[in-house]
Structure formats: C-alpha cells, structure tokens
Design a protein around this motif. Structure first.
Motif, PDB file in Angstrom:
ATOM      1  N   VAL A   1      69.727 -25.875 -79.838  1.00  0.00           N
ATOM      2  CA  VAL A   1      69.558 -26.243 -80.730  1.00  0.00           C
ATOM      3  C   VAL A   1      69.309 -28.180 -81.032  1.00  0.00           C
ATOM      4  CG1 VAL A   1      69.459 -26.389 -83.174  1.00  0.00           C
ATOM      5  CG2 VAL A   1      69.947 -23.578 -82.039  1.00  0.00           C
ATOM      6  N   ARG A   2      68.116 -28.699 -80.977  1.00  0.00           N
ATOM      7  CA  ARG A   2      68.911 -29.554 -81.259  1.00  0.00           C
ATOM      8  C   ARG A   2      67.987 -30.276 -82.668  1.00  0.00           C
ATOM      9  NH1 ARG A   2      70.044 -34.656 -81.653  1.00  0.00           N
ATOM     10  NH2 ARG A   2      68.114 -36.241 -81.170  1.00  0.00           N
TER      11      ARG A   2
ATOM     12  N   PHE B   1      60.177 -26.934 -85.256  1.00  0.00           N
ATOM     13  CA  PHE B   1      61.770 -27.173 -85.806  1.00  0.00           C
ATOM     14  C   PHE B   1      62.358 -25.658 -85.090  1.00  0.00           C
ATOM     15  CE2 PHE B   1      60.404 -29.320 -88.769  1.00  0.00           C
ATOM     16  CZ  PHE B   1      60.592 -30.534 -89.037  1.00  0.00           C
ATOM     17  N   ASP B   2      63.437 -26.219 -84.134  1.00  0.00           N
ATOM     18  CA  ASP B   2      64.560 -25.664 -83.734  1.00  0.00           C
ATOM     19  C   ASP B   2      64.987 -24.272 -84.408  1.00  0.00           C
ATOM     20  OD1 ASP B   2      63.573 -26.909 -81.222  1.00  0.00           O
ATOM     21  OD2 ASP B   2      65.792 -27.078 -81.003  1.00  0.00           O
ATOM     22  N   MET B   3      65.557 -25.047 -85.943  1.00  0.00           N
ATOM     23  CA  MET B   3      65.953 -24.199 -86.636  1.00  0.00           C
ATOM     24  C   MET B   3      65.705 -24.642 -88.614  1.00  0.00           C
ATOM     25  SD  MET B   3      70.266 -23.719 -87.315  1.00  0.00           S
ATOM     26  CE  MET B   3      70.792 -25.660 -86.904  1.00  0.00           C
TER      27      MET B   3
ATOM     28  N   GLU C   1      68.122 -33.176 -72.384  1.00  0.00           N
ATOM     29  CA  GLU C   1      67.596 -32.755 -70.649  1.00  0.00           C
ATOM     30  C   GLU C   1      65.802 -32.728 -71.005  1.00  0.00           C
ATOM     31  OE1 GLU C   1      66.067 -29.441 -67.817  1.00  0.00           O
ATOM     32  OE2 GLU C   1      67.668 -29.012 -68.838  1.00  0.00           O
ATOM     33  N   ARG C   2      65.720 -32.489 -72.564  1.00  0.00           N
ATOM     34  CA  ARG C   2      64.523 -32.424 -72.575  1.00  0.00           C
ATOM     35  C   ARG C   2      64.026 -33.780 -73.536  1.00  0.00           C
ATOM     36  NH1 ARG C   2      65.125 -28.518 -78.507  1.00  0.00           N
ATOM     37  NH2 ARG C   2      63.282 -29.550 -79.325  1.00  0.00           N
TER      38      ARG C   2
ATOM     39  N   GLY D   1      62.801 -33.225 -78.482  1.00  0.00           N
ATOM     40  CA  GLY D   1      63.952 -33.245 -79.277  1.00  0.00           C
ATOM     41  C   GLY D   1      64.392 -34.079 -80.199  1.00  0.00           C
ATOM     42  N   LEU D   2      62.974 -34.935 -80.809  1.00  0.00           N
ATOM     43  CA  LEU D   2      62.420 -36.111 -81.964  1.00  0.00           C
ATOM     44  C   LEU D   2      62.289 -35.499 -83.314  1.00  0.00           C
ATOM     45  CD1 LEU D   2      61.264 -38.801 -78.953  1.00  0.00           C
ATOM     46  CD2 LEU D   2      64.226 -38.257 -79.997  1.00  0.00           C
TER      47      LEU D   2
END
Length: 616
Positions: free
Chosen positions: A206-207, A270-272, A415-416, A507-508
């Motif tokens: 989760v980023r 969004f991851d969250m 990594e992403r 992840g930005l």
C-alpha cells in the motif's frame, strides 16, 4: 579582406559574450551580498545558487548564432517589461476558485458552494499576491511536520476549536502539531498501527492513499513513516486554513470536497481511502443514494481498502455521547453496510470506532449477488473534470480469469516506481509502449541530473513541496524521488494523452487540472515548480501571463522554477517574469546549443506586504 573582417566580427562577438557573462555573475554576487545584509529573508536560496552555479554555461546563449534555417532566430532585443504591482493586503491568502465571497452565490445543497467556482477572465487579478509580514522559510522535513512559523499562516481559531483533539497548538512564534486528530487525539501513530494490522502498509504493497476531509492532514503526515504518500483534501470552510497548514507542514493536500462533481483523480488510482469523522453523508438517500461511496469505489484500486472511523461505527456504545437517536444511527450504519455490499466490498475489520472494507480484485466475485448496482454508461472513466457525480458504479475492466487482478498484480514500492505499469504493458495508452516508457524514464533521469548541476541544492531537502505542471508519465517525479520531498504531478486536462493512471500505478500522486484556471491551493504552498512544455501546450488556449501569475501565487518566496520549452517561448516568458520579481537565466538543452528546446531557471525574490493599498 573578408577573412580579416570576419575575424574582427568574431572578436567583437566574443568580447560581448564575455561582457554578458561577467555582468550576470556580478549580478548574482551582488544579489547574494544583498541577501546576506539582512534585507533578504529565509535561507537565501539565490545566494546558494550563485555560489554553486558555473556561470560560464551562460556563454552558450547566443540564439542568433545557434538557430539558423528552419529553426529561425530568437529576437531578444526587447528588454522592456511590464511591472506587476503587489495586490492589496486582503488578497494575501486569496484562492481564486474557492473565494469565500463568490462561494456564497452558489447553492449549499451537497456542498456545491464549496466546490470550484473560478472568476471570469475580466475578474482575474493582474497583480502579485504578497506574503504576510514576517514570512519565513518553512522548517525542513521532518521538523516541518510538527512546527510551522506562525507568521506564515497566522490563524489561531483551530487552536481553540480543536484544543481537546490536539490538532494544533500555538507556542510563541510557531504552531506546534502534536499529531492528534478528531479520531486520534493522542496521536496518529497508534491509530495507524491499528490500521496496519489489517492493511499491508509495512510491506510496501500500500503506497498511495486518499484522505477525505483531512483537517490539518496529520494522518497523511504520519503515514510517511510507512512510506505511504497521501493525497489529502478538505474544503475552504469555517476551519480556517486547514489545507494551508497541511502544506506548510510539507504534506500533500488540496482544497476540495465531495460535492456534486467527480473527484479530479483517475479511476483505480488509490491503494487506500480514508474518512475519519469527515462529516461526509455516505448514506445519503434519494437521487444521491450511495453516490459518494460509489465515487470512492471509482478511484480505489481493485483490492484497495476503505477505512471509516468515528460515527457511525460503534454507535451502540457512543450514541448517548453523540446525543443522537438510536434508530437514526442504526439506520445510517445499515445503509452504509448495504451500499458496501452492493459495491461488492468485503468487510475485513471492525473494532471500536474503526471499520475497514476491501474492494474485490475483479467483478467475477460480484456477479452472483442478488442485487446488482447501476453501472455507469460513460465510455471514458477518466473524463472527470467538472463532470457531475452520478449514483452509478464504474465498471471493472475485463480480466482473463476469475483470479486475475484488474490492473495487474500489485507490486510493492519502490519496485513499482520504475516497473512497467499495467496500463503501458497492456496497451491501454495508445502510442506509448514499453520501449517509449523506458526511454522516457532514461530521458528524465538525464534531465534531472542536469538540473542538479545547475541548482546543486535541488536534492538537499530545501525543496519539500514540488509541483510538476505537465507530468506526462511521472518520470520527472520518479527521477527526483526522495524521502526529503514529494511531487504533485499535474495532468493538464488538454493533454494529448491522459497518463494520470500510469502515475498512480508507479506509486506517485497527481491530479487533473486546467492551467487556464487557478489551482486548488493557497498562496505560497510550493517550494519548486517544474513546467515542461506548458506554455507551448496552452499557447492558443489562454494567456501566458495568467499562468505565470498563478505560478507566482502558489510559489513560496525564494522558491525555484524550472521551465523547459522552445527558445522563442522562453524569451517571451522571461520578458513577462521580468516584471514579477523573479531572477532568471536561460541555459541550453543538455544535448547542446543546437537543440531548440531550452531551460529557464528562476528564483522568486523574497518580499512581503508593505501595508499599502494597490488596485488589483
């Protein structure tokens, strides 16, 4: 005779070039001495650039020599410029598209009056927004998370209104932020650890997070410890300057609200997502039934998490303290649970006043439900700028199997950051394949390395809040990525290719915006602004002067600007900013003087209000 004549001409040109170089170096030396004398404030960034910049690079700026043939010549002979006067003091914290007086002209229903309502062209200001007296350069991260100079946002109302909840305290000439919030008055750390017991934050899976109704953004501030970057938003309302405080702390935030129009973010971003007593009516009835949760569903990645804390969770224990009828609270939570089920979210956790749901990884899991939601008919889920929010569900893209994750298997951060995003590898972005994506990364690493040779404090921590006005694939932000800073990647709504979803996959964070209008932020909230091709992009769309005045509004005193564009465009830009209290210089492209693209470096001078009335 011809040879002799040419030799004299060359010597004259060489002498003139040397004179220009020496003059510019002397100018920067005098500027540095002036700032050391006490008339300048902050950390005297112009002095640092003067010390660390090789002035000889300016000797390449001979446009007439380097631009022949089809490239044409650049006429830089016109040195006159219009001087922009300071705006009246009442505009110190002016937010053009969230102006409080204009907001009162719009309906209050569904927070419409708190949404963006920009002034027409004839009402735009053509003056420079002043900084308040005593304005100081913000503390460096991580100290800025906890302390903000009082002079930068001199508003004490929250210290009284939210005293019990530990949002903010006034101590001498600074505000202190203990890390508390309405739902976590004793600090965000323990609250975040509770969430991390369910949500895989520590693994880097989760980023990116979205905080709706963020207050002073303490949740997002403390999530940086988990290497999670949060896009926080809150309206400009009675809680004065909450988003301004967030940005002064070095935390990403914009002025915004869940109202009648879609959020300016790409689908599956969004991851969250998070709401802690955010006062959003998630269970609203009628035509808006479930609409806000459906909008969260749109921007949430398949497999992503939604956190709801405070009312209505655990109402059975707290209904007396909340002074609300039991049946009313019970019905509201029932509706939220019902909407979550309709969206095919799985409830993963409920403890105390916190509940967590997870969005399914694909729609195959949801097809056996008795009740199916209304699906949105729009064929472009990314077409959101000023588009009305609807009570419908954005369809999942198709997958090749029941166990496949829509958008590809999640990768951990970092990594992403440089892995090939699914939107690229799947061919979703027409015209941009894997090779083009990788080449873009290589190019921007080269560009950023060049920037660092010119401005050697670029990655020192001096610049915390950075904006990329035309972010493309997010490769500038990836190249400059550091725990010391974050980048607001802006996707112009008129860009040929919409790649904001790619930016989030990396992840930005980023946002849609039209640079013919003001950005949804307070003045003086960014330390560095990067603009690649912005003025060429908007050449026939709106006035370059308006864009530059907006850049000046949101740039801190002694903040820096880097503009990449064609040479003739930059000459025009430099002429405009000559009247804006910026110090500028233009340098050649990294690949040499024959490349028509150039780079303009600028530093905004320190100046504050003089308490004089100026006409807008």
């Amino acid at each position: 005779m011809a040879t002799k004549g040419n030799s004299g001409e060359n010597r004259t040109r060489g002498s003139m070039s040397l004179f220009i170089v020496v003059g510019l170096c002397c100018f920067f030396y005098i500027l540095g001495a002036w700032q050391r004398s006490g008339f300048g404030k902050g950390d005297s960034i112009a002095l640092e650039i003067t010390k660390k910049t090789d002035c000889s690079i300016l000797s390449n700026l001979n446009y007439e020599t380097h631009h022949g043939g089809d490239a044409g010549t650049v006429d830089d002979s016109e040195s006159n410029f219009q001087e922009f006067k300071p705006c009246d003091d009442r505009y110190i914290d002016y937010t053009p598209c969230q102006d409080q007086m204009r907001a009162m002209l719009f309906p209050r229903k569904n927070m419409n009056y708190r949404e963006r309502h920009c002034p027409p062209p004839d009402e735009k200001l053509h003056c420079l927004i002043p900084a308040p007296k005593g304005y100081a350069t913000p503390f460096r991260w991580p100290k800025s998370r906890d302390y903000v100079p009082y002079a930068n946002a001199p508003y004490k109302s929250l210290t009284v209104e939210k005293a019990v909840q530990n949002w903010i305290q006034y101590e001498g000439n600074v505000f202190r932020f203990p890390g508390g919030g309405t739902q976590f008055p004793h600090g965000a750390d323990a609250y975040i650890e509770e969430l991390a017991s369910v949500i895989p934050m520590d693994s880097g899976m989760v980023r990116t997070a979205l905080d709706t109704g963020c207050g002073v953004a303490s949740w997002g501030a403390y999530l940086f410890k988990k290497n999670v970057i949060t896009m926080s938003f809150a309206p400009r309302d009675s809680h004065e300057a909450q988003v301004q405080f967030a940005l002064e702390r070095g935390v990403p935030a914009v002025i915004g609200v869940l109202g009648t129009i879609k959020l300016p973010y790409s689908s599956r971003a969004f991851d969250m997502a998070h709401c802690s007593r955010c006062l959003i009516p998630w269970s609203a009835n009628g035509e808006y039934n479930g609409m806000y949760m459906m909008e969260i569903d749109r921007v949430l990645r398949p497999g992503g998490y939604w956190v709801l804390s405070g009312p209505l969770i655990n109402w059975r224990t707290n209904y007396q303290a909340w002074q609300r009828p039991i049946k009313e609270l019970e019905e509201e939570q029932r509706k939220i649970e019902e909407i979550a089920k309709l969206l095919c979210w799985e409830k993963k956790h409920e403890k105390g006043e916190t509940a967590i749901w997870q969005k399914r990884i694909n729609y195959d899991y949801c097809q056996e439900q008795d009740t199916q939601p209304t699906m949105c008919e729009s064929t472009d889920a990314e077409d959101v700028w000023y588009k009305k929010m609807e009570a419908c569900v954005t369809p999942y893209p198709e997958t090749t199997g029941p166990d496949k994750v829509v958008g590809g298997t999640w990768k951990s951060f970092p990594e992403r950051l440089n892995a090939v995003p699914f939107r690229i590898s799947s061919g979703s972005i027409k015209g941009i394949g894997v090779e083009a994506y990788q080449e873009d990364n290589r190019s921007w690493r080269k560009h950023v390395n060049s920037y660092k040779r010119i401005n050697k404090i670029l990655d020192s921590g001096r610049y915390r809040n950075i904006m990329d006005m035309n972010a493309g694939l997010g490769s500038f932000a990836a190249a400059i990525e550091s725990p010391k800073l974050w980048v607001m990647n802006v996707m112009p709504t008129i860009a040929e290719k919409d790649t904001l979803g790619v930016i989030y996959e990396r992840g930005l964070i980023g946002i849609y915006h039209d640079w013919c209008e003001a950005f949804s932020t307070y003045p003086r909230t960014y330390d560095l602004i990067h603009a690649n091709g912005v003025f060429t992009l908007y050449k026939d769309k709106c006035n370059a002067e308006d864009i530059l005045l907006e850049m000046d509004r949101i740039l801190r005193p002694e903040g820096a600007v880097i503009i990449r564009d064609q040479a003739d465009v930059l000459v025009k830009v430099r002429k405009i900013v000559g009247g804006m209290r910026w110090n500028t210089k233009i340098i050649d492209h990294e690949d040499g003087p024959l490349v028509t693209e150039k780079i303009l470096f600028a530093v905004k001078r320190y100046w504050v209000t003089e308490n004089v009335t100026s006409s807008p």
